[in-house]
Motif scaffolding. Structure first.
Motif, PDB file in Angstrom:
ATOM      1  N   ALA A  89     -35.803 -54.704-109.850  1.00  0.00           N
ATOM      2  CA  ALA A  89     -35.162 -55.485-108.801  1.00  0.00           C
ATOM      3  C   ALA A  89     -34.668 -54.544-107.722  1.00  0.00           C
ATOM      4  O   ALA A  89     -33.589 -54.001-107.814  1.00  0.00           O
ATOM      5  N   PHE A  90     -35.514 -54.341-106.694  1.00  0.00           N
ATOM      6  CA  PHE A  90     -35.126 -53.416-105.633  1.00  0.00           C
ATOM      7  C   PHE A  90     -33.932 -53.931-104.858  1.00  0.00           C
ATOM      8  O   PHE A  90     -33.258 -53.184-104.178  1.00  0.00           O
ATOM      9  N   GLN A 132     -26.526 -52.607-103.639  1.00  0.00           N
ATOM     10  CA  GLN A 132     -25.203 -52.503-104.262  1.00  0.00           C
ATOM     11  C   GLN A 132     -24.718 -51.056-104.367  1.00  0.00           C
ATOM     12  O   GLN A 132     -23.565 -50.814-104.691  1.00  0.00           O
ATOM     13  N   ILE A 133     -25.587 -50.103-104.102  1.00  0.00           N
ATOM     14  CA  ILE A 133     -25.228 -48.684-104.197  1.00  0.00           C
ATOM     15  C   ILE A 133     -24.298 -48.328-103.049  1.00  0.00           C
ATOM     16  O   ILE A 133     -24.534 -48.707-101.904  1.00  0.00           O
ATOM     17  N   LYS A 134     -23.241 -47.583-103.352  1.00  0.00           N
ATOM     18  CA  LYS A 134     -22.337 -47.127-102.302  1.00  0.00           C
ATOM     19  C   LYS A 134     -22.946 -45.902-101.643  1.00  0.00           C
ATOM     20  O   LYS A 134     -23.605 -45.106-102.281  1.00  0.00           O
ATOM     21  N   GLY A 135     -22.752 -45.758-100.346  1.00  0.00           N
ATOM     22  CA  GLY A 135     -23.305 -44.625 -99.617  1.00  0.00           C
ATOM     23  C   GLY A 135     -24.678 -44.944 -99.073  1.00  0.00           C
ATOM     24  O   GLY A 135     -25.185 -46.062 -99.204  1.00  0.00           O
ATOM     25  N   PRO A 136     -25.308 -43.958 -98.433  1.00  0.00           N
ATOM     26  CA  PRO A 136     -26.626 -44.169 -97.837  1.00  0.00           C
ATOM     27  C   PRO A 136     -27.693 -44.471 -98.887  1.00  0.00           C
ATOM     28  O   PRO A 136     -27.674 -43.921 -99.988  1.00  0.00           O
ATOM     29  N   VAL A 137     -28.631 -45.357 -98.517  1.00  0.00           N
ATOM     30  CA  VAL A 137     -29.712 -45.753 -99.418  1.00  0.00           C
ATOM     31  C   VAL A 137     -31.017 -45.776 -98.634  1.00  0.00           C
ATOM     32  O   VAL A 137     -31.061 -46.259 -97.506  1.00  0.00           O
ATOM     33  N   LEU A 138     -32.079 -45.256 -99.256  1.00  0.00           N
ATOM     34  CA  LEU A 138     -33.435 -45.363 -98.727  1.00  0.00           C
ATOM     35  C   LEU A 138     -34.328 -45.843 -99.856  1.00  0.00           C
ATOM     36  O   LEU A 138     -34.370 -45.243-100.925  1.00  0.00           O
ATOM     37  N   VAL A 139     -35.037 -46.935 -99.624  1.00  0.00           N
ATOM     38  CA  VAL A 139     -36.008 -47.463-100.577  1.00  0.00           C
ATOM     39  C   VAL A 139     -37.356 -47.472 -99.864  1.00  0.00           C
ATOM     40  O   VAL A 139     -37.516 -48.150 -98.857  1.00  0.00           O
ATOM     41  N   ARG A 157     -27.029 -55.837 -97.198  1.00  0.00           N
ATOM     42  CA  ARG A 157     -26.772 -54.459 -96.756  1.00  0.00           C
ATOM     43  C   ARG A 157     -28.053 -53.712 -96.392  1.00  0.00           C
ATOM     44  O   ARG A 157     -28.055 -52.871 -95.498  1.00  0.00           O
ATOM     45  N   LEU A 158     -29.138 -53.975 -97.085  1.00  0.00           N
ATOM     46  CA  LEU A 158     -30.412 -53.308 -96.795  1.00  0.00           C
ATOM     47  C   LEU A 158     -31.094 -53.931 -95.582  1.00  0.00           C
ATOM     48  O   LEU A 158     -31.056 -55.146 -95.396  1.00  0.00           O
ATOM     49  N   HIS A 159     -31.728 -53.064 -94.774  1.00  0.00           N
ATOM     50  CA  HIS A 159     -32.463 -53.531 -93.602  1.00  0.00           C
ATOM     51  C   HIS A 159     -33.799 -52.820 -93.542  1.00  0.00           C
ATOM     52  O   HIS A 159     -33.896 -51.634 -93.857  1.00  0.00           O
ATOM     53  N   ASP A 160     -34.829 -53.538 -93.128  1.00  0.00           N
ATOM     54  CA  ASP A 160     -36.138 -52.924 -92.945  1.00  0.00           C
ATOM     55  C   ASP A 160     -36.059 -51.997 -91.738  1.00  0.00           C
ATOM     56  O   ASP A 160     -35.555 -52.371 -90.678  1.00  0.00           O
ATOM     57  N   ALA A 161     -36.540 -50.758 -91.880  1.00  0.00           N
ATOM     58  CA  ALA A 161     -36.466 -49.767 -90.804  1.00  0.00           C
ATOM     59  C   ALA A 161     -37.136 -50.270 -89.527  1.00  0.00           C
ATOM     60  O   ALA A 161     -36.668 -49.991 -88.419  1.00  0.00           O
ATOM     61  N   ALA A 162     -38.231 -51.018 -89.648  1.00  0.00           N
ATOM     62  CA  ALA A 162     -38.903 -51.554 -88.464  1.00  0.00           C
ATOM     63  C   ALA A 162     -37.988 -52.523 -87.721  1.00  0.00           C
ATOM     64  O   ALA A 162     -37.951 -52.532 -86.491  1.00  0.00           O
ATOM     65  N   ALA A 172     -39.814 -49.481 -95.629  1.00  0.00           N
ATOM     66  CA  ALA A 172     -38.725 -48.520 -95.751  1.00  0.00           C
ATOM     67  C   ALA A 172     -37.457 -49.331 -95.520  1.00  0.00           C
ATOM     68  O   ALA A 172     -37.228 -49.845 -94.425  1.00  0.00           O
ATOM     69  N   LEU A 173     -36.664 -49.495 -96.575  1.00  0.00           N
ATOM     70  CA  LEU A 173     -35.411 -50.238 -96.479  1.00  0.00           C
ATOM     71  C   LEU A 173     -34.275 -49.239 -96.431  1.00  0.00           C
ATOM     72  O   LEU A 173     -34.254 -48.272 -97.199  1.00  0.00           O
ATOM     73  N   VAL A 174     -33.325 -49.454 -95.525  1.00  0.00           N
ATOM     74  CA  VAL A 174     -32.230 -48.511 -95.346  1.00  0.00           C
ATOM     75  C   VAL A 174     -30.889 -49.218 -95.362  1.00  0.00           C
ATOM     76  O   VAL A 174     -30.782 -50.390 -95.009  1.00  0.00           O
ATOM     77  N   ALA A 175     -29.885 -48.461 -95.777  1.00  0.00           N
ATOM     78  CA  ALA A 175     -28.487 -48.884 -95.677  1.00  0.00           C
ATOM     79  C   ALA A 175     -27.677 -47.619 -95.425  1.00  0.00           C
ATOM     80  O   ALA A 175     -27.866 -46.603 -96.110  1.00  0.00           O
ATOM     81  N   GLY A 176     -26.840 -47.636 -94.423  1.00  0.00           N
ATOM     82  CA  GLY A 176     -26.011 -46.476 -94.133  1.00  0.00           C
ATOM     83  C   GLY A 176     -26.772 -45.307 -93.528  1.00  0.00           C
ATOM     84  O   GLY A 176     -26.283 -44.183 -93.538  1.00  0.00           O
ATOM     85  N   LEU A 177     -27.961 -45.554 -93.020  1.00  0.00           N
ATOM     86  CA  LEU A 177     -28.790 -44.526 -92.385  1.00  0.00           C
ATOM     87  C   LEU A 177     -29.271 -45.063 -91.043  1.00  0.00           C
ATOM     88  O   LEU A 177     -29.605 -46.233 -90.932  1.00  0.00           O
TER      89      LEU A 177
END
Length: 98
Positions: A1-2, A7-14, A34-39, A64-69
Motif C-alpha cells: 500500500a504505497f 503517513q511518514i514524517k519528513g520528506p518522502v519520495l516514492v 500529503r503525497l503529490h505527483d511531481a508532474a 514520482a510522488l513527493v511530500a515535503g520536497l
C-alpha cells in the motif's frame, strides 16, 4: 500500500510503476493527501511513460510522488529495451531544520 508513505514524517519520495493513471479513483485518493505527483507539482500536465515502443507514449502509469520536497523538473526518457520510459525528477531537498 504505497498510500501509507503519506503517513511518514519528513520528506518522502516514492518512485514506482504503479500501473495507475491519474484518472484511477484509487490513485486520486492517494495524491489528494500529503503525497503529490511531481508532474502536478510543476503544473505542466501529464508525463506519459507507457508504451516506450510507441513514438509517443500514451499513458502516465509511472509516477514520482513527493511530500515535503520541491520539484524543479520532471520528464520521461526513453531508455533501452524496456516497455516503460524512465522518469527523470530533479528535487529540492530541504536542509535540516527547514
Amino acid at each position: 500500500a504505497f498510500g501509507d508513505a503519506g503517513q511518514i514524517k519528513g520528506p518522502v519520495l516514492v518512485l514506482a510503476d504503479l500501473d495507475a493513471t491519474p484518472w484511477l479513483r484509487q490513485f486520486r485518493a492517494v495524491v489528494s493527501g500529503r503525497l503529490h505527483d511531481a508532474a502536478d507539482v510543476l503544473g505542466r500536465g501529464l508525463r506519459p511513460t507507457w508504451p516506450n515502443a510507441s513514438p509517443i507514449a500514451l499513458l502516465p502509469t509511472d509516477h514520482a510522488l513527493v511530500a515535503g520536497l520541491g520539484v524543479s523538473s520532471q520528464g520521461a526518457i526513453s531508455i533501452g529495451e524496456t516497455d516503460h520510459r524512465a522518469l527523470s525528477v530533479e528535487l529540492q531537498v530541504p536542509t535540516m531544520g527547514s
